[in-house]
Design an enzyme around this catalytic site. Structure first.
Site, PDB file in Angstrom:
ATOM      1  N   ARG A  57      23.567  38.063  37.147  1.00 42.51           N
ATOM      2  CA  ARG A  57      24.776  37.292  37.438  1.00 42.51           C
ATOM      3  C   ARG A  57      25.782  38.134  38.220  1.00 42.51           C
ATOM      4  NH1 ARG A  57      29.506  35.346  33.837  1.00 42.51           N
ATOM      5  NH2 ARG A  57      30.283  33.594  35.063  1.00 42.51           N
ATOM      6  N   HIS A  61      27.813  37.280  41.728  1.00 42.97           N
ATOM      7  CA  HIS A  61      29.269  37.316  41.897  1.00 42.97           C
ATOM      8  C   HIS A  61      29.680  38.350  42.935  1.00 42.97           C
ATOM      9  CE1 HIS A  61      30.892  34.928  38.287  1.00 42.97           C
ATOM     10  NE2 HIS A  61      29.633  34.597  38.471  1.00 42.97           N
ATOM     11  N   ASN A  89      35.298  36.191  36.709  1.00 40.79           N
ATOM     12  CA  ASN A  89      34.930  37.572  36.349  1.00 40.79           C
ATOM     13  C   ASN A  89      34.994  37.785  34.851  1.00 40.79           C
ATOM     14  OD1 ASN A  89      37.022  39.687  35.235  1.00 40.79           O
ATOM     15  ND2 ASN A  89      38.139  38.100  36.279  1.00 40.79           N
ATOM     16  N   HIS A 185      19.491  30.477  35.651  1.00 41.77           N
ATOM     17  CA  HIS A 185      20.002  30.010  34.358  1.00 41.77           C
ATOM     18  C   HIS A 185      18.877  29.771  33.354  1.00 41.77           C
ATOM     19  CE1 HIS A 185      24.034  28.684  36.373  1.00 41.77           C
ATOM     20  NE2 HIS A 185      23.979  29.973  36.132  1.00 41.77           N
TER      21      HIS A 185
HETATM   22  C1  HEM Z   1      27.230  26.775  41.254  1.00 42.04           C
HETATM   23  C2  HEM Z   1      26.727  27.915  40.925  1.00 42.04           C
HETATM   24  C3  HEM Z   1      26.848  28.544  39.573  1.00 42.04           C
HETATM   25  C4  HEM Z   1      27.717  28.276  38.567  1.00 42.04           C
HETATM   26  C5  HEM Z   1      28.813  27.225  38.513  1.00 42.04           C
HETATM   27  C6  HEM Z   1      27.398  29.188  37.496  1.00 42.04           C
HETATM   28  C7  HEM Z   1      28.060  29.243  36.304  1.00 42.04           C
HETATM   29  C8  HEM Z   1      27.727  30.057  35.254  1.00 42.04           C
HETATM   30  C9  HEM Z   1      28.420  30.090  33.999  1.00 42.04           C
HETATM   31  C10 HEM Z   1      29.670  29.297  33.652  1.00 42.04           C
HETATM   32  C11 HEM Z   1      27.768  30.968  33.208  1.00 42.04           C
HETATM   33  C12 HEM Z   1      28.141  31.358  31.789  1.00 42.04           C
HETATM   34  C13 HEM Z   1      28.962  32.619  31.812  1.00 42.04           C
HETATM   35  C14 HEM Z   1      29.507  32.947  30.447  1.00 42.04           C
HETATM   36  O1  HEM Z   1      30.158  32.097  29.858  1.00 42.04           O
HETATM   37  O2  HEM Z   1      29.285  34.058  29.952  1.00 42.04           O
HETATM   38  C15 HEM Z   1      26.660  31.490  33.957  1.00 42.04           C
HETATM   39  C16 HEM Z   1      25.763  32.399  33.466  1.00 42.04           C
HETATM   40  C17 HEM Z   1      24.778  32.968  34.232  1.00 42.04           C
HETATM   41  N1  HEM Z   1      24.575  32.768  35.583  1.00 42.04           N
HETATM   42 FE1  HEM Z   1      25.410  31.347  36.714  1.00 42.04          FE
HETATM   43  N2  HEM Z   1      26.352  29.978  37.873  1.00 42.04           N
HETATM   44  C18 HEM Z   1      25.991  29.619  39.139  1.00 42.04           C
HETATM   45  C19 HEM Z   1      25.007  30.200  39.895  1.00 42.04           C
HETATM   46  C20 HEM Z   1      24.284  31.310  39.509  1.00 42.04           C
HETATM   47  C21 HEM Z   1      23.409  32.058  40.380  1.00 42.04           C
HETATM   48  C22 HEM Z   1      23.173  31.761  41.852  1.00 42.04           C
HETATM   49  C23 HEM Z   1      22.873  33.068  39.621  1.00 42.04           C
HETATM   50  C24 HEM Z   1      21.939  34.165  40.024  1.00 42.04           C
HETATM   51  C25 HEM Z   1      21.044  34.113  40.964  1.00 42.04           C
HETATM   52  C26 HEM Z   1      23.392  32.918  38.287  1.00 42.04           C
HETATM   53  C27 HEM Z   1      23.025  33.688  37.226  1.00 42.04           C
HETATM   54  C28 HEM Z   1      23.521  33.559  35.958  1.00 42.04           C
HETATM   55  C29 HEM Z   1      23.004  34.284  34.811  1.00 42.04           C
HETATM   56  C30 HEM Z   1      21.801  35.214  34.800  1.00 42.04           C
HETATM   57  C31 HEM Z   1      23.798  33.915  33.718  1.00 42.04           C
HETATM   58  C32 HEM Z   1      23.710  34.438  32.295  1.00 42.04           C
HETATM   59  C33 HEM Z   1      24.665  35.595  32.201  1.00 42.04           C
HETATM   60  C34 HEM Z   1      24.709  36.309  30.875  1.00 42.04           C
HETATM   61  O3  HEM Z   1      23.861  36.084  30.016  1.00 42.04           O
HETATM   62  O4  HEM Z   1      25.636  37.120  30.724  1.00 42.04           O
HETATM   63  N3  HEM Z   1      24.262  31.857  38.265  1.00 42.04           N
HETATM   64  N4  HEM Z   1      26.666  30.922  35.202  1.00 42.04           N
HETATM   65  C1  LIG Z   2      35.033  42.224  32.843  1.00 44.63           C
HETATM   66  C2  LIG Z   2      36.398  42.307  33.405  1.00 44.63           C
HETATM   67  O1  LIG Z   2      36.729  43.186  34.170  1.00 44.63           O
HETATM   68  N1  LIG Z   2      37.222  41.362  33.010  1.00 44.63           N
HETATM   69  C3  LIG Z   2      38.595  41.300  33.438  1.00 44.63           C
HETATM   70  C4  LIG Z   2      38.869  39.961  34.110  1.00 44.63           C
HETATM   71  O2  LIG Z   2      40.233  39.782  34.307  1.00 44.63           O
HETATM   72  C5  LIG Z   2      41.037  39.863  33.131  1.00 44.63           C
HETATM   73  C6  LIG Z   2      42.453  39.472  33.490  1.00 44.63           C
HETATM   74  O3  LIG Z   2      42.983  40.370  34.412  1.00 44.63           O
HETATM   75  C7  LIG Z   2      40.937  41.267  32.542  1.00 44.63           C
HETATM   76  O4  LIG Z   2      41.736  41.369  31.362  1.00 44.63           O
HETATM   77  C8  LIG Z   2      39.487  41.532  32.207  1.00 44.63           C
HETATM   78  O5  LIG Z   2      39.345  42.840  31.734  1.00 44.63           O
END
Ligand code: HEM
Ligand SMILES: CC(=O)N[C@H]1CO[C@H](CO)[C@@H](O)[C@@H]1O
Ligand SMILES: *[C@@H]1O[C@H](CO)[C@@H](O)[C@H](O)[C@H]1NC(C)=O
Length: 316
Positions: A57, A61, A89, A185
């Site tokens: 992820r 980003h 972030n 995902h």
């Molecule tokens: C419209 C595009 C996308 C949206 C709106 C989106 C949104 C999100 C959100 C909201 C999460 C949950 C984060 C959290 O709450 O911790 C997430 C997790 C994740 N996303 Fe996406 N994502 C998008 C595209 C992508 C792409 C292109 C990749 C990589 C190629 C990706 C890889 C991941 C991965 C691996 C996670 C799990 C992260 C973890 O376990 O910490 N996402 N995404």
């Molecule tokens: C992981 C990370 O750097 N998170 C930052 C995102 O932004 C907030 C608000 O400035 C910070 O408090 C977090 O540390």
């Protein structure tokens, strides 16, 4: 063409070639770079399997904002903000692992391997550690000198798919490639905050059983991020890169709204159905499109710098 013009052209071509990413970029200056990254990733993965999804992820980003230039890693200071202040972030993780890998690289070859290259390699290794296909990562990225919260224009989880597709198209990704990248995902988790509104205001699409289970897990009320549960995006195989995600979309059993829309949108539904039915094709395309993601808008040649510490510019 006159000889001097040809000579000039050849020089220009050589300069262009030397500025493109290449395999073996560190062969002379840091021959163990890839092995150092891989070994450190392996060690960290066995301690914490949630790291690999977080790194995949982080690459997304990083590469979507100013290109793959490690701008996502800059920690804001009293005088200078950074991308890490922006909303999306706030759920990024894995920065300590990046720092650990960069320290190992610095002790083997000081000021040589960029943080952007380190992250591209880490993401490649993360995919492999989660069972994905290996892929080549040409190197030579440089680290950026800018990281601005107002430039973070990643689609939110409740975006309309049309807007998300436009954001991906602007970085050179077709609808098919976007569907393939959404397949990421299939690993990791999402804070309830990114889909709670679908639980409390049923959209009539999310599978009712899943909605009730998630309401139990998440609760109906907003929670601070550090108290908010983080259910798996693919609860069957949360640490395996596989095509399960697409079957979940087709059975209305997915958490994020924008993902769910991909199952029915005219530009994506056929791709979702294809990858749900074709595991091998997904595995191959996922690695190919991850490789493409790693090359978005890279800085090359003398642009930017090679940071000493990934979270700070070399000079303020
Ligand atoms: C419209 C595009 C996308 C949206 C709106 C989106 C949104 C999100 C959100 C909201 C999460 C949950 C984060 C959290 O709450 O911790 C997430 C997790 C994740 N996303 Fe996406 N994502 C998008 C595209 C992508 C792409 C292109 C990749 C990589 C190629 C990706 C890889 C991941 C991965 C691996 C996670 C799990 C992260 C973890 O376990 O910490 N996402 N995404
Ligand atoms: C992981 C990370 O750097 N998170 C930052 C995102 O932004 C907030 C608000 O400035 C910070 O408090 C977090 O540390
Ligand atoms: C998914 O939801 C849509 C919209 O409510 C519905 O038409 C479709 O039949 C559902 N599919 C499954 C497999 O439940």
């Amino acid at each position: 063409m006159q000889v001097p013009q040809i000579a000039l052209l050849l020089v220009q071509l050589a300069v262009m070639a030397s500025q493109a990413l290449e395999m073996g970029y560190y062969a002379a200056t840091c021959p163990d770079a890839e092995a150092i990254v891989r070994q450190t990733m392996e060690r960290q993965h066995y301690n914490d399997p949630t790291l690999a999804p977080a790194i995949i992820r982080m690459l997304f980003h990083d590469c979507f904002v100013r290109g793959c230039d490690a701008s996502v890693m800059i920690v804001p200071t009293r005088t200078r903000s950074s991308e890490r202040v922006a909303i999306p972030n706030q759920t990024l993780r894995g920065f300590n692992a990046v720092d650990a890998i960069k320290r190992a690289l610095e002790s083997a070859c000081p000021r040589t391997v960029s943080c952007a290259d380190a992250l591209a390699l880490m993401a490649r290794d993360a995919v492999a550690l989660l069972g994905g296909n290996p892929y080549d990562v040409p190197l030579g990225r440089r680290d950026g000198l800018q990281s601005n919260p107002w430039e973070v224009d990643l689609p939110p989880p409740f975006a309309r798919l049309d807007d998300a597709l436009r954001a991906f198209a602007a970085r050179g990704f077709s609808s098919e490639e976007t569907v393939v990248l959404f397949g990421a995902h299939t690993v990791g988790g999402a804070h309830c905050s990114s889909f709670r509104s679908r639980l409390t205001n049923p959209d009539g699409i999310m599978d009712e059983r899943l909605r009730c289970d998630m309401l139990d897990t998440c609760g109906a009320a907003d929670l601070p991020l550090d108290k908010d549960p983080v259910p798996f995006l693919d609860p069957d195989t949360p640490f395996v890169v596989d095509n399960n995600y697409y079957a979940q979309l087709m059975s209305n059993k997915t958490l994020l709204q924008v993902d769910q829309e991909a199952a029915t949108h005219h530009a994506t539904a056929a791709h979702v159905a294809y990858y749900a039915a074709s595991p091998d094709a997904f595995m191959q395309r996922f690695s190919e499109v991850m490789a493409k993601l790693s090359n978005v808008g890279v800085l090359e040649g003398d642009a930017g710098e090679v940071r000493k510490v990934c979270s700070k510019y070399n000079t303020d």
